[in-house]
Design an enzyme around this catalytic site. Structure first.
Site, PDB file in Angstrom:
ATOM      1  N   GLU A 181     -37.664   6.909  34.801  1.00 48.09           N
ATOM      2  CA  GLU A 181     -36.611   6.191  34.078  1.00 48.09           C
ATOM      3  C   GLU A 181     -35.988   5.280  35.109  1.00 48.09           C
ATOM      4  O   GLU A 181     -35.349   5.749  36.045  1.00 48.09           O
ATOM      5  CB  GLU A 181     -35.605   7.209  33.521  1.00 48.09           C
ATOM      6  CG  GLU A 181     -34.637   6.601  32.520  1.00 48.09           C
ATOM      7  CD  GLU A 181     -33.233   7.046  32.813  1.00 48.09           C
ATOM      8  OE1 GLU A 181     -32.952   8.243  32.732  1.00 48.09           O
ATOM      9  OE2 GLU A 181     -32.426   6.170  33.148  1.00 48.09           O
ATOM     10  N   GLY A 222     -39.061   3.948  41.762  1.00 51.37           N
ATOM     11  CA  GLY A 222     -39.869   4.563  40.725  1.00 51.37           C
ATOM     12  C   GLY A 222     -41.254   3.951  40.641  1.00 51.37           C
ATOM     13  O   GLY A 222     -42.249   4.645  40.460  1.00 51.37           O
ATOM     14  N   CYS A 276     -27.107   4.554  33.751  1.00 48.45           N
ATOM     15  CA  CYS A 276     -28.291   3.778  33.347  1.00 48.45           C
ATOM     16  C   CYS A 276     -28.064   3.106  32.008  1.00 48.45           C
ATOM     17  O   CYS A 276     -28.790   2.188  31.649  1.00 48.45           O
ATOM     18  CB  CYS A 276     -29.536   4.648  33.275  1.00 48.45           C
ATOM     19  SG  CYS A 276     -29.277   6.408  33.398  1.00 48.45           S
TER      20      CYS A 276
END
Lengths: 491, 491
Positions: A235, A216, A272
């Site tokens: 995220e 990310g 997550c």
């Protein structure tokens, strides 16, 4: 068009980027002229098509991801449910944030008629996640939110479920075509080279991503270093601290241990929101009870070989760090992995940053504290997380813990466990870096705002006003008029 | 404390950064516990103090900035007005975006009680602009918006009005102290070294900036490349395209020329909303009429010597580009600058990117088009702008122009001129890059959202709920309850 076996064109060749994105840009313009309730219908149509194709899709997903069939069936329902929730958000109309201020010619200085609403950003690239092959993938939450905003979406498929991605894309494309949605509103892409080129392409106006911090961050850096930087909503990583207060720990050790065991092993720890760091009072036997509750399960395959490798390496490093007590050893072999629990004291936790890193998979770390002040000090060194949880009895003094967690998380739970994310108006799935790169949520009704920007029209003649800003409010949406919020009139 | 001559401590030494930001962090925590209407009172107190100190402050500003006294007096009123508007926004309460979803134990899966609101990000660094020594400076819009959100602010003073910045900081500090606001809620900083260190410091949670593309981009890059990236809201550059449609041009040439002359020379062209590129039909004499309307004014000093140098160099480059017709030559000498107007045809504009760059100061470029389709093509190559303007008569066909400008600007005017930005609920001062780096406004009520992030509380006991999320809604704010927007009950 009802033929779901059409030859779906996947973008795999960087040389085809310009022509493909020209389709997306044309779709963005077409979407600007399509009424909101018609666009909401596109989301409903995709939801219906996913539900209708559920069994076929789940069969592919089971094979590709090793996730349980019942879990995957539930995930399809969640995915169609969030499409329908967001269709409802579009119809309700608050998401447009319409504001009308009448002209005030006698003010100093005179004020013109000014009307403001949110408009779609334009084509979005959405990177699918491995761990939710439906809910955070091709037709998942980010795609739904971008469509709800009125943005075309190019989905970068996750290589962990390639066949499922292609088949889902066929279902989506057929549903959109049957609903007469504009061509280019949805495009599937594959491959790393195409992915990075998409983030850098001038036609792309924002990106969304769910995955690792390293992956990310690399994409965020591309988005931020463009000649024209774009928002990139990642995220990334989250350790989801849990604080078990002393009185709760002493009175409800077994219940809490069982809850923890269920939460950190759910989906083989591949959420997550998995509780990765759990603060318990010194001397508590919650770790041992949790290990007993986990028992000796059969090894389970993780989502991909690289995730299994990372789990094995992460566990090996964690369990060898100074001061770490292995309560229950994880294993990682060719048959899969089994869960593990380790424990340290808070002093070690404060001095060793590697104890604070996320391990994706079924492992959790218990940190023993002397008093809650020490736990607060430890919470303060943890990076941002999606969630924080407090388990306390009424006579536990948790003010400091609540304040510390509030600064570090996006969702604060009082009791319960963080795995399980309801898709609702109020949901917040995001938090300070590295939980997310943004000040938004990626789940729930307000996720749409990521893909919108404001446009104000000054002194516009009635003929130039979009329905949301017309005097008679033809869509009946909530608006702020001359400073006063006026509820909508349901259509 | 009413002594406004206190020895105000300005942060100039990077070695003092940690201790100074510890004060700001402590203030952020204190602000979390202070009720909204009390915090709104702080904004009102600063507004009152600025109004009371107006004459003294304007005298300093006139000397430091060369701006006209009447303009500066109006700017003080605008500045106190926006503090009061944002105090009202805080009291009204919608800015908290409170959402309550009741538990649904029988849903599949069961849903917990979940309540979400926006909370302040934490300490903000705000870079003051040169061209609005009040409204975009020490106690200007960004500072007011951050305070409204509940964030402490460190203002980096602009070197163009250093004495004014210090004196304003004294007035602000005294007003906050008298209102019993937390220490550290406002801090003034000076110097380039401190400025960049602030953006990189872990205690800073967001930045705001109004200024040049180069300066803003450098700070944006620091913010984005931190180990923990933070939002950086820059308002950078804007050419503010104006399209004068053929029939309007032929029927109202004199009125339009006079309006243009007034707008691009206002404040010696030192507004971010100055009309820098104006499309007119081929053969129109609007350029000559505008030059006549400007006449031969006395030279005016620009804000700073470096701005004057940049204007001189920019004008020299622009007027020497191939195909550029100098209708009225700007001058830049030791006594100051005078306005200039140049003209090109649309073909030259399409081939020469340097024609599309902002020149800060009293210069404007007229671009002659053959038909509106050519003007649309030209608008499509312009970068993002704060504003776009269309001058058209009812029988001009402007659909294409409106669509093209809508993609590129944050505020679209139908008639009128873009200089002059009303501070209202509906204002949008922001646009696609490089107008801003964000999907927000820096002016008006919704500017507050830049300094907030969502926090959801799951299954929180009543004793842990902040007033905005309590069942009985003690502050009477608008909230969404179980999906339905409920208007507030004014207190």
């Amino acid at each position: 068009m009802t033929d779901t076996t059409l030859d779906y064109a996947v973008l795999t060749d960087p040389a085809r980027l310009d022509e493909t994105l020209a389709r997306a840009t044309a779709a963005a313009r077409a979407l600007r002229t399509i009424p909101d309730d018609v666009r909401a219908g596109y989301l409903d149509a995709v939801a219906d098509a996913l539900d209708a194709a559920r069994d076929e899709l789940v069969a592919i997903a089971t094979r590709e991801t090793h996730l349980a069939e019942a879990r995957l069936e539930g995930e399809v329902a969640r995915t169609s449910g969030q499409l329908r929730l967001l269709a409802g958000v579009v119809r309700e109309g608050s998401y447009l944030e319409a504001i009308l201020d009448a002209a005030a010619p006698s003010a100093t200085p005179p004020r013109p008629d000014l009307r403001r609403m949110l408009i779609p950003l334009g084509p979005i690239v959405n990177f699918a996640a491995s761990n939710f092959p439906f809910a955070f993938s091709v037709a998942g939450g980010d795609t739904a939110a971008a469509w709800a905003a009125g943005c075309p979406v190019i989905v970068k498929a996750h290589s962990g479920h390639r066949e499922l991605s292609r088949r889902t894309a066929e279902v989506v494309t057929a549903a959109l075509a049957e609903a007469d949605a504009p061509d280019g509103m949805f495009i599937l892409a594959e491959g790393r080279e195409v992915a990075t080129a998409l983030v850098a392409h001038p036609a792309i106006k924002a990106g969304s991503f769910t995955g690792s911090v390293a992956g990310g961050r690399a994409l965020f850096d591309i988005a931020s270093s463009r000649p024209d930087p774009i928002p990139f909503y990642g995220e990334l990583g989250s350790v989801n601290p849990v604080v078990i207060a002393p009185l709760a720990a002493s009175r409800r050790a077994q219940e809490l241990a069982e809850g923890l065991a269920g939460s950190f092993t759910l989906g083989s720890g591949q959420f997550c929101t998995k509780p990765g760091i759990v603060f318990v009072p010194s001397g508590s036997d919650i770790a041992e009870r949790a290990a007993a509750a986990v028992g000796e399960p059969e090894p389970a395959n993780l989502l991909t070989p690289s995730i299994a490798d990372a789990f094995r390496d992460g566990w090996a490093e964690l369990s060898a760090l100074p001061g770490v007590d292995v309560v229950s050893a994880a294993t990682a072999g060719v048959d899969g992995v089994t869960p593990g629990i380790v424990r340290v004291d808070v002093e070690a936790f404060l001095t060793e940053p590697r104890l604070r890193e996320e391990i994706f998979g079924p492992a959790t770390l218990l940190v023993e504290y002397g008093d809650l002040a020490a736990a607060v000090e430890a919470v303060d060194v943890i990076e941002g997380s999606l969630t924080g949880t407090v388990h306390a009895d009424d006579d536990d003094d948790i003010a400091g813990v609540v304040a510390a967690l509030s600064e570090r998380v996006g969702r604060l739970l009082f009791g319960g466990w963080p795995t399980g994310v309801a898709v609702t108006w109020s949901q917040q799935h995001g938090g300070p870096w590295p939980a997310t790169t943004s000040i938004f949520t990626s789940v729930g009704a307000t996720a749409v705002r990521r893909f919108q920007r404001p446009l104000a029209l000054q002194s516009a003649p009635a003929s130039q006003l979009p329905p949301a800003l017309q005097d008679d409010n033809p869509w009946g949406i909530p608006r702020r008029v001359d400073g006063v919020l006026v509820a909508g009139a349901p259509r």
